[in-house]
Design a protein around this motif. Structure first.
Motif, PDB file in Angstrom:
ATOM      1  N   CYS A  13       0.924   4.418  14.141  1.00 31.32           N
ATOM      2  CA  CYS A  13       0.163   3.168  13.997  1.00 31.32           C
ATOM      3  C   CYS A  13      -1.106   3.170  14.839  1.00 31.32           C
ATOM      4  O   CYS A  13      -1.781   2.155  14.942  1.00 31.32           O
ATOM      5  N   LYS A  76       4.159   6.181   8.201  1.00 39.85           N
ATOM      6  CA  LYS A  76       3.214   5.637   7.224  1.00 39.85           C
ATOM      7  C   LYS A  76       3.659   4.272   6.702  1.00 39.85           C
ATOM      8  O   LYS A  76       2.850   3.362   6.532  1.00 39.85           O
ATOM      9  N   LYS A  77       4.952   4.140   6.468  1.00 45.05           N
ATOM     10  CA  LYS A  77       5.470   2.868   5.951  1.00 45.05           C
ATOM     11  C   LYS A  77       5.294   1.751   6.979  1.00 45.05           C
ATOM     12  O   LYS A  77       4.850   0.658   6.633  1.00 45.05           O
ATOM     13  N   TRP A  79       3.127   1.719   9.466  1.00 44.94           N
ATOM     14  CA  TRP A  79       1.690   1.494   9.622  1.00 44.94           C
ATOM     15  C   TRP A  79       1.151   0.621   8.498  1.00 44.94           C
ATOM     16  O   TRP A  79       0.378  -0.316   8.716  1.00 44.94           O
ATOM     17  N   LEU A  80       1.576   0.895   7.264  1.00 46.26           N
ATOM     18  CA  LEU A  80       1.127   0.112   6.124  1.00 46.26           C
ATOM     19  C   LEU A  80       1.573  -1.348   6.239  1.00 46.26           C
ATOM     20  O   LEU A  80       0.826  -2.264   5.893  1.00 46.26           O
ATOM     21  N   LEU A  81       2.780  -1.564   6.745  1.00 51.64           N
ATOM     22  CA  LEU A  81       3.279  -2.928   6.922  1.00 51.64           C
ATOM     23  C   LEU A  81       2.639  -3.629   8.118  1.00 51.64           C
ATOM     24  O   LEU A  81       2.336  -4.822   8.063  1.00 51.64           O
ATOM     25  N   ASP A  83      -0.343  -2.753   9.855  1.00 51.33           N
ATOM     26  CA  ASP A  83      -1.801  -2.829   9.874  1.00 51.33           C
ATOM     27  C   ASP A  83      -2.363  -2.314   8.556  1.00 51.33           C
ATOM     28  O   ASP A  83      -2.960  -1.235   8.492  1.00 51.33           O
ATOM     29  N   PRO A  84      -2.168  -3.082   7.474  1.00 50.15           N
ATOM     30  CA  PRO A  84      -2.610  -2.585   6.168  1.00 50.15           C
ATOM     31  C   PRO A  84      -4.127  -2.391   6.123  1.00 50.15           C
ATOM     32  O   PRO A  84      -4.870  -3.184   6.686  1.00 50.15           O
ATOM     33  N   THR A  88      -8.561  -1.246  -0.697  1.00 48.30           N
ATOM     34  CA  THR A  88      -7.428  -1.065  -1.609  1.00 48.30           C
ATOM     35  C   THR A  88      -7.247   0.392  -2.002  1.00 48.30           C
ATOM     36  O   THR A  88      -6.128   0.828  -2.237  1.00 48.30           O
ATOM     37  N   ALA A  91      -5.279   1.913   0.803  1.00 49.35           N
ATOM     38  CA  ALA A  91      -3.904   1.418   0.723  1.00 49.35           C
ATOM     39  C   ALA A  91      -3.157   2.092  -0.426  1.00 49.35           C
ATOM     40  O   ALA A  91      -1.997   2.492  -0.268  1.00 49.35           O
ATOM     41  N   ASP A  92      -3.818   2.240  -1.562  1.00 50.22           N
ATOM     42  CA  ASP A  92      -3.185   2.903  -2.712  1.00 50.22           C
ATOM     43  C   ASP A  92      -2.873   4.365  -2.405  1.00 50.22           C
ATOM     44  O   ASP A  92      -1.811   4.872  -2.784  1.00 50.22           O
ATOM     45  N   LYS A  95       0.149   4.443  -0.204  1.00 49.53           N
ATOM     46  CA  LYS A  95       1.351   4.152  -1.002  1.00 49.53           C
ATOM     47  C   LYS A  95       1.773   5.374  -1.817  1.00 49.53           C
ATOM     48  O   LYS A  95       2.969   5.635  -1.968  1.00 49.53           O
TER      49      LYS A  95
END
Length: 113
Positions: A13, A76-77, A79-81, A83-84, A88, A91-92, A95
């Motif tokens: 993160c 990664k999961k 971090w995405l949750l 501090d997205p 886009t 983010a994509d 994902k």
């Protein structure tokens, strides 16, 4: 390099190792990811919850190949949750990486049976 789960998540993160200000936010997010991994068949059968800052990856899973997929999946999961990205497209891309790691985890577990 440390084997600490929380230190790895902080690195993932991009949080300084000496900063524990965000641990109360990061730990529940990590535990939701560990719940997902339990559903996939990774980790202790009874499930896993990160409760101590010094908990080790080696205590969570002893399979080094599987950990090669699991660690970046968790990092990664979370971090995405936590501090997205604003973009886009970034983010994509994250994902997609997470989905590929999940597929690799599932595939590895299937071949290990």
């Amino acid at each position: 390099m440390s084997d600490s789960i929380l230190e790895g998540i902080r690195r993932g993160c991009q949080i300084d190792q000496n900063c524990n200000d965000f641990d109360d936010e990061i730990i529940p997010l990590a535990n939701s990811v560990f719940a997902k991994l339990t559903r996939l068949g990774v980790g202790p059968e009874e499930g896993y919850a990160l409760t101590e800052p010094k908990e080790l990856w080696s205590n969570y899973c002893s399979d080094k190949i599987l950990l090669g997929f699991v660690k970046p999946f968790v990092y990664k999961k979370v971090w995405l949750l936590f501090d997205p990205p604003i973009s886009t497209s970034i983010a994509d891309a994250m994902k997609e990486e997470i989905a590929e790691l999940e597929w690799n985890i599932i595939e590895y577990l299937e071949r290990s049976k």
